[in-house]
Motif scaffolding. Sequence first.
Motif, PDB file in Angstrom:
ATOM      1  N   MET A  87       5.448  15.337  -7.400  1.00 45.80           N
ATOM      2  CA  MET A  87       4.797  14.244  -7.597  1.00 45.80           C
ATOM      3  C   MET A  87       3.687  13.549  -6.640  1.00 45.80           C
ATOM      4  O   MET A  87       2.575  13.201  -6.979  1.00 45.80           O
ATOM      5  CB  MET A  87       5.329  13.051  -8.170  1.00 45.80           C
ATOM      6  CG  MET A  87       6.262  13.354  -9.473  1.00 45.80           C
ATOM      7  SD  MET A  87       5.434  13.947 -10.781  1.00 45.80           S
ATOM      8  CE  MET A  87       4.951  12.258 -11.397  1.00 45.80           C
ATOM      9  N   TYR A  88       3.996  13.651  -5.393  1.00 51.90           N
ATOM     10  CA  TYR A  88       3.450  12.888  -4.380  1.00 51.90           C
ATOM     11  C   TYR A  88       2.669  13.804  -3.067  1.00 51.90           C
ATOM     12  O   TYR A  88       2.538  13.295  -2.157  1.00 51.90           O
ATOM     13  CB  TYR A  88       4.168  11.683  -3.927  1.00 51.90           C
ATOM     14  CG  TYR A  88       4.493  10.543  -4.906  1.00 51.90           C
ATOM     15  CD1 TYR A  88       3.337  10.109  -5.567  1.00 51.90           C
ATOM     16  CD2 TYR A  88       6.029  10.396  -5.058  1.00 51.90           C
ATOM     17  CE1 TYR A  88       3.873   9.122  -6.580  1.00 51.90           C
ATOM     18  CE2 TYR A  88       6.135   9.638  -6.136  1.00 51.90           C
ATOM     19  CZ  TYR A  88       5.062   8.771  -7.096  1.00 51.90           C
ATOM     20  OH  TYR A  88       5.572   8.005  -8.082  1.00 51.90           O
ATOM     21  N   GLY A 201       8.504   3.757  -2.341  1.00 50.39           N
ATOM     22  CA  GLY A 201       8.249   4.371  -0.774  1.00 50.39           C
ATOM     23  C   GLY A 201       7.044   4.688  -0.929  1.00 50.39           C
ATOM     24  O   GLY A 201       6.290   4.557   0.235  1.00 50.39           O
ATOM     25  N   GLN A 202       6.222   5.156  -1.827  1.00 50.79           N
ATOM     26  CA  GLN A 202       4.672   5.604  -1.769  1.00 50.79           C
ATOM     27  C   GLN A 202       3.876   4.666  -1.735  1.00 50.79           C
ATOM     28  O   GLN A 202       2.563   4.620  -1.617  1.00 50.79           O
ATOM     29  CB  GLN A 202       4.319   6.474  -3.145  1.00 50.79           C
ATOM     30  CG  GLN A 202       5.257   7.662  -3.233  1.00 50.79           C
ATOM     31  CD  GLN A 202       5.324   8.570  -2.261  1.00 50.79           C
ATOM     32  OE1 GLN A 202       4.387   9.023  -1.674  1.00 50.79           O
ATOM     33  NE2 GLN A 202       6.715   8.731  -1.464  1.00 50.79           N
ATOM     34  N   LEU A 203       4.159   3.291  -1.797  1.00 47.11           N
ATOM     35  CA  LEU A 203       3.210   2.148  -1.906  1.00 47.11           C
ATOM     36  C   LEU A 203       3.102   1.716  -0.364  1.00 47.11           C
ATOM     37  O   LEU A 203       2.227   1.029   0.103  1.00 47.11           O
ATOM     38  CB  LEU A 203       3.925   0.803  -2.407  1.00 47.11           C
ATOM     39  CG  LEU A 203       4.173   1.224  -4.077  1.00 47.11           C
ATOM     40  CD1 LEU A 203       4.725  -0.234  -4.642  1.00 47.11           C
ATOM     41  CD2 LEU A 203       2.678   1.342  -4.723  1.00 47.11           C
ATOM     42  N   LEU A 210      10.840   7.356   4.492  1.00 48.25           N
ATOM     43  CA  LEU A 210      12.070   6.195   5.051  1.00 48.25           C
ATOM     44  C   LEU A 210      12.098   5.098   4.102  1.00 48.25           C
ATOM     45  O   LEU A 210      13.012   4.695   3.825  1.00 48.25           O
ATOM     46  CB  LEU A 210      11.556   6.008   6.473  1.00 48.25           C
ATOM     47  CG  LEU A 210      12.455   4.891   7.143  1.00 48.25           C
ATOM     48  CD1 LEU A 210      13.953   5.377   7.069  1.00 48.25           C
ATOM     49  CD2 LEU A 210      11.841   4.247   8.465  1.00 48.25           C
ATOM     50  N   MET A 211      10.936   4.583   3.643  1.00 46.56           N
ATOM     51  CA  MET A 211      10.784   3.448   2.859  1.00 46.56           C
ATOM     52  C   MET A 211      11.735   3.763   1.498  1.00 46.56           C
ATOM     53  O   MET A 211      12.134   3.023   0.940  1.00 46.56           O
ATOM     54  CB  MET A 211       9.480   2.990   2.716  1.00 46.56           C
ATOM     55  CG  MET A 211       8.960   2.194   4.183  1.00 46.56           C
ATOM     56  SD  MET A 211       9.998   1.127   4.667  1.00 46.56           S
ATOM     57  CE  MET A 211       9.984  -0.223   3.269  1.00 46.56           C
ATOM     58  N   ARG A 275      -1.383   3.671  -9.093  1.00 44.49           N
ATOM     59  CA  ARG A 275      -1.464   3.668  -7.478  1.00 44.49           C
ATOM     60  C   ARG A 275      -1.286   4.973  -6.874  1.00 44.49           C
ATOM     61  O   ARG A 275      -0.781   5.021  -5.522  1.00 44.49           O
ATOM     62  CB  ARG A 275      -0.342   2.856  -7.000  1.00 44.49           C
ATOM     63  CG  ARG A 275      -0.567   1.132  -7.529  1.00 44.49           C
ATOM     64  CD  ARG A 275      -1.755   0.595  -7.153  1.00 44.49           C
ATOM     65  NE  ARG A 275      -1.346   0.296  -5.775  1.00 44.49           N
ATOM     66  CZ  ARG A 275      -0.548  -0.723  -5.108  1.00 44.49           C
ATOM     67  NH1 ARG A 275      -0.082  -1.493  -5.706  1.00 44.49           N
ATOM     68  NH2 ARG A 275      -0.274  -0.905  -3.810  1.00 44.49           N
ATOM     69  N   LEU A 276      -1.581   6.072  -7.440  1.00 46.01           N
ATOM     70  CA  LEU A 276      -1.257   7.458  -7.141  1.00 46.01           C
ATOM     71  C   LEU A 276      -2.103   7.934  -5.634  1.00 46.01           C
ATOM     72  O   LEU A 276      -3.288   7.757  -5.787  1.00 46.01           O
ATOM     73  CB  LEU A 276      -1.612   8.504  -8.079  1.00 46.01           C
ATOM     74  CG  LEU A 276      -1.186   9.890  -7.674  1.00 46.01           C
ATOM     75  CD1 LEU A 276       0.299   9.950  -7.652  1.00 46.01           C
ATOM     76  CD2 LEU A 276      -1.520  10.794  -8.834  1.00 46.01           C
ATOM     77  N   ASN A 277      -1.435   8.040  -4.699  1.00 46.53           N
ATOM     78  CA  ASN A 277      -1.939   8.356  -3.563  1.00 46.53           C
ATOM     79  C   ASN A 277      -1.428   9.556  -2.739  1.00 46.53           C
ATOM     80  O   ASN A 277      -0.384   9.381  -2.219  1.00 46.53           O
ATOM     81  CB  ASN A 277      -1.907   7.068  -2.534  1.00 46.53           C
ATOM     82  CG  ASN A 277      -2.707   7.345  -1.264  1.00 46.53           C
ATOM     83  OD1 ASN A 277      -3.360   8.444  -0.774  1.00 46.53           O
ATOM     84  ND2 ASN A 277      -3.030   6.261  -0.371  1.00 46.53           N
ATOM     85  N   MET A 278      -2.086  10.758  -2.665  1.00 47.32           N
ATOM     86  CA  MET A 278      -1.575  11.901  -2.208  1.00 47.32           C
ATOM     87  C   MET A 278      -1.885  12.269  -0.782  1.00 47.32           C
ATOM     88  O   MET A 278      -1.752  13.351  -0.229  1.00 47.32           O
ATOM     89  CB  MET A 278      -1.779  13.077  -2.974  1.00 47.32           C
ATOM     90  CG  MET A 278      -1.077  13.138  -4.426  1.00 47.32           C
ATOM     91  SD  MET A 278      -1.332  14.294  -5.390  1.00 47.32           S
ATOM     92  CE  MET A 278      -0.381  13.941  -6.867  1.00 47.32           C
TER      93      MET A 278
END
Length: 279
Positions: A87-88, A201-203, A210-211, A275-278
Motif C-alpha cells: 500500500m505504501y 505511521g504514514q502521516l 517506527l511510528m 494523504r497517500l505519499n509513497m
Amino acid sequence: MLGKLIKYEWKRTSKVGCLLLGAVALITLFGWLAFQTPMWNPDRYGYNSFGWLDIFGILTLVLYVVMLVAVTYGITIYMGVHFYKTMYTDEGYLLHTLPVTKHEILGSKVLIDGLWVLILTVSIYLSVFVLLISMVSAVTPKDYTFFRFLGEVGGGFNDLFYLLGIDLDQEMILWVVMAVLTCVLTPFSMVATLFGAVSIGQLCAKHRVLMAIVSYVGIIVGESIVGSLIRSIMTFSGFASLGDYLGRSLYSNFWINLLVAIGLYFVSWHVIEHRLNME
C-alpha cells in the motif's frame, strides 16, 4: 472487480498462510511427542527413573509453547509488513492505479487477511485440543481412553451448563452466541486496527515504520485503559450478580474493539484516499 482483488490478495498471502499452517501442524506433532515419554505415566510403562527421553519430552513441550507464540505473533507481523509494502511502497503504485475504489482495495485486504488470521486461530485451538487428547491419553490407564473421558465430561455438561447459568444469573446461550461472534469478528477487527496503525505511521515525515509500531502499541494500551475504566465504573455503579458484571465486561470489550476497528478502518481509508505519499 472486487472479486478479482479478493482473489489476488488470497493468492499473494496464501504462500505464507499455508507455511504458518504447516508450522502449526509441525508444532502439534512436537506437542504429541512430548506426551509420549514414560515420565507422564510411569506405571503404564514400568519406568520409574528420569532419563533422556523425559528430558526430550520436556524440551519438546517447551518448544511447542515457543513455536505456538511465534506463529501467533508471526501472522500479525506478516500482515502488517504485507499491508505496508503493498500500500505504501513502490509495490503499491500499480494497485493504486487500478479502476477500483479505495474501499474495495482496503476491504479486500481486511477480508482476506482477517480470514487468514481466523483460519490460523482455529488451527491453534485444534492444536491445543490435540495436545489435550495426548495429555489425557498419556496420564490415564490403558483401558481409559480419551473418548471415554470425553463421554463422561459430555454427560454432565448440560447439567453444568444449567447450574452455571443459575449461579451467574445469566442466560448462558447468549454468552455462547456472544463468545462465538467475538471469536469470528476479532481477527477482522484486529487486522483493521493493525492497518489503521500502519496508516497513522504514514502521516509522519520520517520514521514511518517506527511510528506505525508505536501507534499500534498505543492503540492496544489505550483499548486496555478504556476497558479498565469501564469495568471500574461498572464496579462502583453496582451490579446484580457476578454474571451481570461478567456479561457487561464481555459486551463492553466487544463494542470497544469493534468501534475502534471501524474507526481505524476509516483512518486507513482517509490516508489512502487523501494523504497517500509513497516517497
